[in-house]
Scaffold this active site. Structure first.
Site, short mmCIF file in Angstrom:
data_model
loop_
_atom_site.label_atom_id
_atom_site.label_comp_id
_atom_site.label_asym_id
_atom_site.label_seq_id
_atom_site.Cartn_x
_atom_site.Cartn_y
_atom_site.Cartn_z
N CYS A 151 9.47 -8.20 -19.62
CA CYS A 151 10.67 -7.32 -19.66
C CYS A 151 10.76 -6.42 -18.43
O CYS A 151 11.76 -5.70 -18.25
CB CYS A 151 10.64 -6.47 -20.94
SG CYS A 151 9.35 -5.21 -20.97
N HIS A 185 6.34 -8.34 -1.07
CA HIS A 185 5.16 -8.76 -1.84
C HIS A 185 4.81 -7.73 -2.91
O HIS A 185 3.68 -7.70 -3.40
CB HIS A 185 3.96 -9.00 -0.91
CG HIS A 185 4.10 -10.30 -0.16
ND1 HIS A 185 3.31 -10.62 0.91
CD2 HIS A 185 4.96 -11.33 -0.30
CE1 HIS A 185 3.66 -11.81 1.39
NE2 HIS A 185 4.66 -12.26 0.67
N ASP A 190 0.79 -1.23 0.00
CA ASP A 190 0.00 0.00 0.00
C ASP A 190 0.83 1.29 0.00
O ASP A 190 0.28 2.39 0.01
CB ASP A 190 -0.95 0.00 1.22
CG ASP A 190 -0.21 -0.21 2.56
OD1 ASP A 190 -0.82 -0.78 3.49
OD2 ASP A 190 0.97 0.20 2.66
N SER A 210 1.01 -8.96 11.64
CA SER A 210 0.98 -10.03 10.65
C SER A 210 0.55 -11.33 11.33
O SER A 210 0.96 -11.62 12.45
CB SER A 210 2.36 -10.24 10.00
OG SER A 210 2.28 -11.32 9.06
N1 APR Z 1 -3.25 -3.81 15.64
C1 APR Z 1 -2.67 -5.02 15.83
N2 APR Z 1 -2.90 -6.10 15.06
C2 APR Z 1 -3.79 -5.95 14.06
C3 APR Z 1 -4.46 -4.73 13.79
C4 APR Z 1 -4.15 -3.63 14.65
N3 APR Z 1 -4.72 -2.43 14.47
N4 APR Z 1 -5.28 -4.91 12.73
C5 APR Z 1 -5.14 -6.20 12.34
N5 APR Z 1 -4.24 -6.82 13.13
C6 APR Z 1 -3.75 -8.19 13.02
C7 APR Z 1 -4.81 -9.23 12.77
O1 APR Z 1 -5.26 -9.79 13.99
C8 APR Z 1 -4.06 -10.27 11.91
O2 APR Z 1 -3.57 -11.35 12.70
O3 APR Z 1 -2.93 -8.21 11.86
C9 APR Z 1 -2.89 -9.52 11.32
C10 APR Z 1 -2.97 -9.41 9.81
O4 APR Z 1 -2.86 -10.71 9.30
P1 APR Z 1 -3.27 -11.00 7.77
O5 APR Z 1 -4.60 -10.41 7.51
O6 APR Z 1 -3.06 -12.47 7.54
O7 APR Z 1 -2.21 -10.15 6.93
P2 APR Z 1 -0.71 -10.50 6.62
O8 APR Z 1 -0.09 -11.25 7.75
O9 APR Z 1 -0.06 -9.24 6.20
O10 APR Z 1 -0.84 -11.47 5.34
C11 APR Z 1 0.35 -11.88 4.72
O11 APR Z 1 -0.98 -12.87 2.96
O12 APR Z 1 -2.70 -12.82 1.46
C12 APR Z 1 -1.36 -12.62 1.60
O13 APR Z 1 -0.09 -11.23 0.22
C13 APR Z 1 -0.98 -11.19 1.30
O14 APR Z 1 0.87 -9.94 2.22
C14 APR Z 1 -0.28 -10.72 2.55
C15 APR Z 1 0.11 -12.01 3.24
#
Ligand code: APR
Length: 249
Positions: free
Chosen positions: A131, A120, A103, A193
């Site tokens: 290319c 990513h 983003d 994450s």
């Molecule tokens: N504060 C703390 N934690 C948070 C908040 C917040 N404000 N908002 C969301 N979360 C936590 C959620 O509880 C979740 O466990 O962030 C985590 C996000 O996890 P995902 O939705 O799985 O995202 P991510 O880990 O970035 O996914 C990895 O998966 O689909 C692919 O390419 C995509 O880069 C992504 C990858």
């Protein structure tokens, strides 16, 4: 000691911090994450790379999501969590921000491009799969609206947004840089994450294996919590605001 106090102590004691972020740092900017209730994957299925290459319909759907911004988050702004990370970079405490996010908000919050390692990719432009030529989306809109298959004007290769889809090769240079940072840091700070997507999720563990402390800040538990030195199931924005206030004392 409060959670913010414990986090501040670790950051203060660290020599070189690698920040590793996921979609959770951007939810407070209005960008949905992927696996929380109501997240992106509860609303649409991911388009796998092999399907994008093989199927015109898959490509049309992928581009529809780009041009209609179905994730509905165009114009999102960085939040306090991004600015706290950017502040730590400016202080020389954070050497790199390895992000799964596409983003652009770490850059928008002031982290220099060269310190953001996008493993990513990035969702704000397109690239030729053959290319590598970069294309701005608006330069492609008319062709998409005319139902054309979007191909490169130089080599006729397929064009795709510059994110890494499931099944697509990870960016070599970024993964190498992330591996080097995991080797050099003495603290890996995970922010937002679920740590379920590999090989990205192997990076924090690699840092831990190399002797770094591992701190996980995430609303929900993650599979890597048992390996962490500190786990804080907290909201990133408020926690980092309190942490920075302590570091500023
Ligand atoms: N504060 C703390 N934690 C948070 C908040 C917040 N404000 N908002 C969301 N979360 C936590 C959620 O509880 C979740 O466990 O962030 C985590 C996000 O996890 P995902 O939705 O799985 O995202 P991510 O880990 O970035 O996914 C990895 O998966 O689909 C692919 O390419 C995509 O880069 C992504 C990858």
């Amino acid at each position: 000691m409060t959670d913010a106090g414990r986090l501040a102590r670790h950051i203060s004691d660290a020599r070189r911090v690698m920040v590793f972020t996921g979609a959770g740092i951007s939810t407070e900017s209005g960008i949905p994450d992927f696996r929380s209730p109501g997240g992106v994957w509860s609303k649409m299925s991911p388009i796998y790379f092999q399907d994008f290459v093989a199927s015109r319909d898959a490509r049309r759907e992928s581009w529809r999501r780009v041009f209609n911004r179905t994730e509905g988050w165009t114009g999102a702004e960085p939040n306090v969590g991004h600015y706290a990370v950017s502040d730590l970079v400016k202080r020389g405490k954070v050497s790199s921000v390895v992000t799964q996010n596409v983003d652009n908000l770490h850059q928008a919050s002031g982290v220099p491009d060269e310190k953001v390692i996008e493993i990513h990719g990035n969702a704000s432009y397109a690239k030729c799969l053959q290319c590598g030529k970069r294309y701005e989306f608006e330069s492609l809109r008319e062709r998409w609206e005319n139902d054309e298959d979007l191909t490169c004007i130089f080599c006729t290769g397929l064009l795709k947004n510059a994110t890494v889809s499931f099944g697509q090769a990870m960016p070599e240079i970024e993964m190498q840089r992330a591996g080097e940072e995991a080797l050099l840091c003495d603290l890996c700070l995970v922010l937002g994450s679920s740590l379920v997507v590999y090989p990205a999720a192997a990076i924090p563990i690699e840092a831990k294996r190399n002797g770094a402390r591992l701190i996980i800040v995430n609303r929900e538990p993650t599979d890597q919590d048992p390996f962490a030195d500190l786990v804080l199931h907290k909201e990133i924005g408020s926690l980092l605001t309190d942490t920075m206030a302590i570091l500023d004392k």
